[in-house]
Design an enzyme around this catalytic site. Structure first.
Site, mmCIF file in Angstrom:
data_model
loop_
_atom_site.group_PDB
_atom_site.id
_atom_site.type_symbol
_atom_site.label_atom_id
_atom_site.label_comp_id
_atom_site.label_asym_id
_atom_site.label_seq_id
_atom_site.Cartn_x
_atom_site.Cartn_y
_atom_site.Cartn_z
ATOM 1 N N HIS A 1 19.793 102.661 63.788
ATOM 2 C CA HIS A 1 19.177 102.016 62.818
ATOM 3 C C HIS A 1 19.666 100.873 62.924
ATOM 4 C CE1 HIS A 1 16.391 101.373 59.230
ATOM 5 N NE2 HIS A 1 16.801 103.671 59.323
ATOM 6 N N ASP B 1 -0.094 105.643 74.227
ATOM 7 C CA ASP B 1 -0.330 106.353 76.096
ATOM 8 C C ASP B 1 0.541 105.636 77.412
ATOM 9 O OD1 ASP B 1 -1.929 106.944 78.383
ATOM 10 O OD2 ASP B 1 -3.477 105.978 78.081
#
Length: 430
Positions: free
Chosen positions: A155, A367
């Protein structure tokens, strides 16, 4: 509970070395003040086409190697005082793991916590940024033949938007190795580190995390429309968003749960994290967020239309404030908002709810070449009363990952108004 066995562990190197001119990536002020934790996302693929089943790992490794050449800070090392990343091409950590159960056992567990098995042990949400690679990937193989791909990103280097951009670019590269991402690691030009500041004093501190439980709920498109109609009819809010009405409902259910425990209303504070892109350019990687603070002091203010109206008003006020603000003032303004929130939290006068959104990022359609995931989710969050919104797999509705203490969750999940508009993705058998 399912267990995992390590098959292999390696460092994925960059396909093209980082130019010497880019070896030191300066962190921005927003990067520096962010919590040094690893944010964990996982993507589940239960049915793998036969022509992919034996080469999934190779596809992921090759495409990761190439995309890291564009996202080179993820293959480096953060320095000790969180001011820059040494882009030394150490590489990203890549784990191949076998899970000793079918994927259905994980996806059909009433609590989302079961998915934690597809993440590197002890890494998600942990303060390990200096001791692990900024990017750790795990490919999990299930007994049924399905796979999960998880990624934990620092982060300190990435906010949620940047993480989603990276995952999308990685998937695009896996499908087409000629694809060329275009991220810009220039956030420090918008949010420079102030040289006169004692930087160690601005590093965030965290309280010891507690063990909580998470459940995933779905808001269908039709139920979101019903909620919007209620808010529009009973308040002055025009065209409320999915997040506005859904967060107003889960907030109201949280209030009901709290009142059931104590027998009285307690003021609330809801903290919404929002992206600053725009006005910051969309391809700027790093941390570029601010927060919206919405409080309620009475039970009436917590009602669905009233809270949605207050949230809309606060959001518009923040936008108006930021519209004419110089970019280098945005972090300081966000810090002031954060201090205001911490002052309320430390007084323990309010029930606090944390809300963030990963919608409209394309994560529900990631995908890598063998189809879209059946579920996208995160590891169990260390903070209670935490709501993370994501697009459902159809793209029209919303999923929300809700984290609470186990006792609170038992009360929350039986709320009739919640169940009128949202459905648990997996029914509880408890």
């Amino acid at each position: 509970m399912a267990s995992s066995k390590m098959i292999s562990r390696k460092m994925i190197k960059l396909l093209s070395p980082t130019p010497s001119s880019l070896r030191q990536h300066k962190l921005s002020f927003m990067d520096h003040i962010n919590f040094p934790i690893h944010s964990p996302f996982a993507f589940f693929y239960p049915k793998i086409p036969q022509n992919y089943s034996n080469k999934i790992s190779q596809i992921l490794e090759n495409s990761l190697s190439k995309v890291l050449s564009f996202y080179y800070p993820l293959a480096g090392k953060i320095n000790n005082n969180y001011t820059y990343v040494d882009c030394n091409d150490t590489g990203a950590e890549y784990l191949n793991v076998r899970i000793n159960c079918p994927m259905s056992q994980i996806l059909n567990h009433p609590y989302n916590d079961a998915v934690d098995v597809v993440f590197p042990q002890d890494l998600p949400w942990s303060r390990s940024s200096l001791h692990r690679s900024p990017l750790v990937v795990q490919l999990s193989h299930f007994d049924c033949g399905g796979v999960a791909v998880s990624a934990c990103t620092s982060h300190t280097i990435f906010d949620g938007y940047s993480l989603s951009k990276f995952i999308n670019d990685w998937a695009s590269t896996a499908r087409n190795m000629d694809f060329k991402p275009s991220p810009k690691f220039n956030a420090s030009t918008f949010f420079p580190l102030p040289s006169e500041t004692n930087l160690s004093s601005t590093l965030p501190t965290t309280r010891p995390s507690q063990r909580h439980v998470s459940r995933l709920y779905n808001f269908s498109s039709s139920n979101l429309t019903r909620l919007k109609d209620i808010v529009t009819k009973e308040s002055h809010v025009k065209n409320p968003t999915r997040i506005e009405v859904a967060s107003a409902l889960v907030h109201k259910c949280g209030v009901s749960m709290s009142m059931e425990k104590s027998g009285m209303f307690k003021p609330t504070l809801m903290n919404h994290t929002i992206s600053l892109r725009p006005p910051i350019p969309l391809n700027t990687m790093g941390n570029a967020t601010s927060i919206i603070l919405t409080t309620t002091m009475t039970e009436d203010e917590a009602k669905l239309p009233n809270f949605a109206a207050k949230l809309r008003k606060n959001k518009q006020q923040l936008r108006d404030k930021l519209k004419d603000m110089k970019e280098d003032m945005m972090p300081l303004y966000t810090i002031e908002l954060g201090k205001n929130a911490m002052n309320i939290i430390e007084k323990d006068t309010h029930d606090v709810y944390l809300c963030s959104s990963m919608t409209n990022t394309g994560l529900h359609k990631i995908d890598f070449g063998w189809g879209e995931p059946v579920r996208v989710t995160l590891a169990t969050h260390p903070n209670k009363n935490n709501f993370i919104f994501m697009d459902e797999q159809s793209g029209d509705g919303l999923n929300v990952l809700i984290t609470m203490t186990k006792d609170d969750m038992l009360k929350f999940q039986s709320n009739k108004e919640l169940l009128e508009f949202a459905s648990p993705v997996v029914e509880s058998t408890k």
